[in-house]
Design a protein around this motif. Structure first.
Motif, short mmCIF file in Angstrom:
data_model
loop_
_atom_site.label_atom_id
_atom_site.label_comp_id
_atom_site.label_asym_id
_atom_site.label_seq_id
_atom_site.Cartn_x
_atom_site.Cartn_y
_atom_site.Cartn_z
N ASP A 398 12.19 19.96 29.83
CA ASP A 398 13.11 19.47 28.96
C ASP A 398 14.41 20.34 28.66
OD1 ASP A 398 11.43 16.95 28.84
OD2 ASP A 398 10.59 17.84 27.04
N ALA A 401 17.05 20.48 31.19
CA ALA A 401 17.80 19.02 31.08
C ALA A 401 19.07 19.09 29.93
CB ALA A 401 17.21 17.85 30.83
N THR A 402 18.54 19.72 28.88
CA THR A 402 19.14 19.87 27.61
C THR A 402 20.17 21.02 27.63
OG1 THR A 402 17.08 19.49 26.22
CG2 THR A 402 18.74 20.69 24.94
N GLU A 405 22.96 19.51 29.89
CA GLU A 405 23.87 18.70 28.93
C GLU A 405 24.83 19.23 28.27
OE1 GLU A 405 23.81 14.76 26.21
OE2 GLU A 405 21.96 15.47 27.01
N SER A 421 16.64 15.41 28.54
CA SER A 421 17.54 16.23 27.56
C SER A 421 17.05 15.89 25.99
CB SER A 421 18.93 15.99 27.93
OG SER A 421 19.75 16.42 26.82
#
Length: 505
Positions: A398, A401-402, A405, A421
């Motif tokens: 996670d 992805a965070t 972004e 994210s």
């Protein structure tokens, strides 16, 4: 009925903590929005697992000086992409920090970081050992999607992170970030594998899974301290060396960007080996010399130090880790970059034999909670209000992805991410949709969905736990929830069917 606070199981959580079946009742806390992501929306009401301002959770209240604060927005401020300081401890147990319930270890710098940001109570590593978790962080994918990730952990030069695979560093570098990795790599060895082959501009640290802190000798007796791809001689205590390097990097980046018309943000992966074995603190040269003699004599497993260590020594090592991180954070503050730097801290997996994991069962290498649930703290002063506690289940992919972004970097479509994210949850007040967290290691499997965890250990028996109310995994609900168990088992097997098979031993 209130749930039990997982950091302090003897104390009931306050009524503001939701019941497991009432996710809609979770209370809101406003936070700063990230303008570049939120499209100019002002402070949003945060929902999901963040504890409410004015009604602090019991866990938060236990941190000295910890108070969950109301949010104050910063209207009119232009957003910029943050610097990213991503810090990993090595084999640090879930409750080894005083802010997570340790009765003996004192970690004031990390406690302060928690007060200034968000502390996660149900955060997980991507795997139960060192290198697979690092694969999941660097790729944003399950370790089993790559051949190198199948080694648990990497112990020889035959496996590694393929240089042509996109990484957090290569994608951020493509988006204009400077990138560096300082400390433990553990994703393959020279000549085929290296951080400098996988997106990091600079590397200073060790390639293997462990090293003797003074001599820098690794598991096979090899010297293992490098600058770039060349050996670097320094026989001081390792934690001191990489702390100095991190301070220099943070300070140097500030100096390099001073006076420039456009700031170039940076990513620093700071990977400590502390408090991984051998159990040697700064100053323990006599114990170091004993281990070195055993390594040079060819004693198998000498570096594992199974006849060494103590609770007192472990405390010394963890508190040294805390002081070292404090030095880096102080340098960040002095450099004027603190407000615009996202700082992340976690462990790479659950704790070893000296760790304090209560109330969790299991340790490193197990998919029980004690092997994969880890302390996790995120701070970003210009965008996240401090004093917050999140009870949402999250895991290592996670964060990949965070960060992508937030940094404005696009994942490679040929290598789809397995993480979700959290930017919308943290910065725009969006609710996290229920999703599955998946783990697989040789002989064990686990999947978490909401409050429920499906687990099969090496005995081959399927078990089902409500880990929100039973974090110790003692009350097996498999017989009572047969249909749910079947659905979660099927979900695990569906993901497993997309992964590479383990090679035959």
């Amino acid at each position: 009925m209130s749930s039990v606070d997982p950091a302090h199981p003897s104390r009931p959580a306050r009524p503001s903590v939701p019941e497991k079946s009432d996710t809609s009742a979770r209370s809101a806390l406003s936070r700063r929005s990230f303008g570049g992501l939120a499209g100019g929306v002002g402070a949003a009401a945060a929902v999901g697992g963040l504890a409410a301002a004015g009604a602090p959770s019991a866990a938060a209240a236990e941190v000295p000086g910890f108070a969950e604060r109301p949010f104050h927005a910063t209207p009119g401020r232009r957003s910029r992409r943050p610097n990213i300081l991503f810090i990993l401890g090595d084999d640090l147990g879930w409750a080894d920090l005083s802010s997570y319930g340790s009765p003996d270890i004192r970690t004031p710098h990390l406690d302060r970081l928690a007060r200034q940001g968000v502390r996660f109570t149900q955060a997980y590593a991507g795997s139960a050992t060192c290198s697979p978790t690092r694969f999941s962080l660097y790729t944003g994918r399950y370790p089993g999607r790559t051949e190198g990730g199948l080694a648990e952990p990497i112990a020889d030069k035959s496996a590694g992170l393929a240089p042509d695979h996109p990484t957090l560093a290569s994608l951020l570098r493509g988006a204009g970030y400077a990138t560096a990795l300082i400390g433990k790599w553990h994703c393959g060895y020279l000549p085929d594998y290296s951080p400098t082959k996988s997106g990091w501009d600079t590397f200073f640290g060790n390639f293997g899974g462990a090293l003797e802190y003074y001599s820098k000798l690794g598991l096979a007796g090899e010297y293992d301290l490098y600058e770039g791809d060349a050996e670097y001689k320094d026989l001081r205590y390792y934690t001191r060396i990489i702390t100095e390097r991190a301070v220099d990097y943070v300070t140097g980046r500030a100096e390099a960007e001073a006076g420039t018309r456009t700031d170039r943000p940076w990513l620093l992966n700071l990977n400590f080996t502390t408090p991984h074995w051998p159990w040697i603190a700064d100053g323990d040269r006599e114990e170091s010399a004993k281990i070195v003699r055993r390594i040079k004599a060819g004693e198998p497993g000498a570096l594992w130090h199974q006849d060494g260590g103590s609770l007192a020594k472990y405390r010394e090592m963890v508190e040294d880790l805390d002081r070292s991180i404090g030095e880096v954070l102080a340098a960040l503050r002095r450099s004027g970059q603190e407000e615009d730097t996202l700082v992340f801290f976690a462990s790479d997996n659950g704790g070893e034999r000296w760790s304090y994991n209560w109330p969790l069962s299991g340790n490193k290498a197990s998919l029980q909670e004690g092997g994969i649930r880890v302390p996790t703290i995120v701070r970003w002063p210009s965008r996240l209000a401090g004093g917050q506690v999140s009870h949402e289940p999250v895991f290592t992919p996670d964060w990949t992805a965070t960060l992508l972004e937030i940094a404005g970097a696009r994942p490679d479509r040929a290598y789809p991410l397995d993480g979700t994210s959290l930017a919308g949850y943290l910065l725009r007040g969006e609710r996290l949709a229920e999703r599955d967290l998946f783990w697989r290691v040789r002989g064990e499997r686990a999947l978490r969905r909401g409050d429920w965890k499906y687990y099969r250990g090496k005995d081959g028996k399927d078990r089902l736990f409500d880990v929100t109310n039973d974090p110790r995994e003692q009350a097996d609900k498999a017989a009572d929830e047969k249909q749910l168990l079947g659905r979660l088992r099927a979900a695990w097997e569906a993901v497993d069917g997309t992964l590479l098979a383990y090679p035959e031993k």
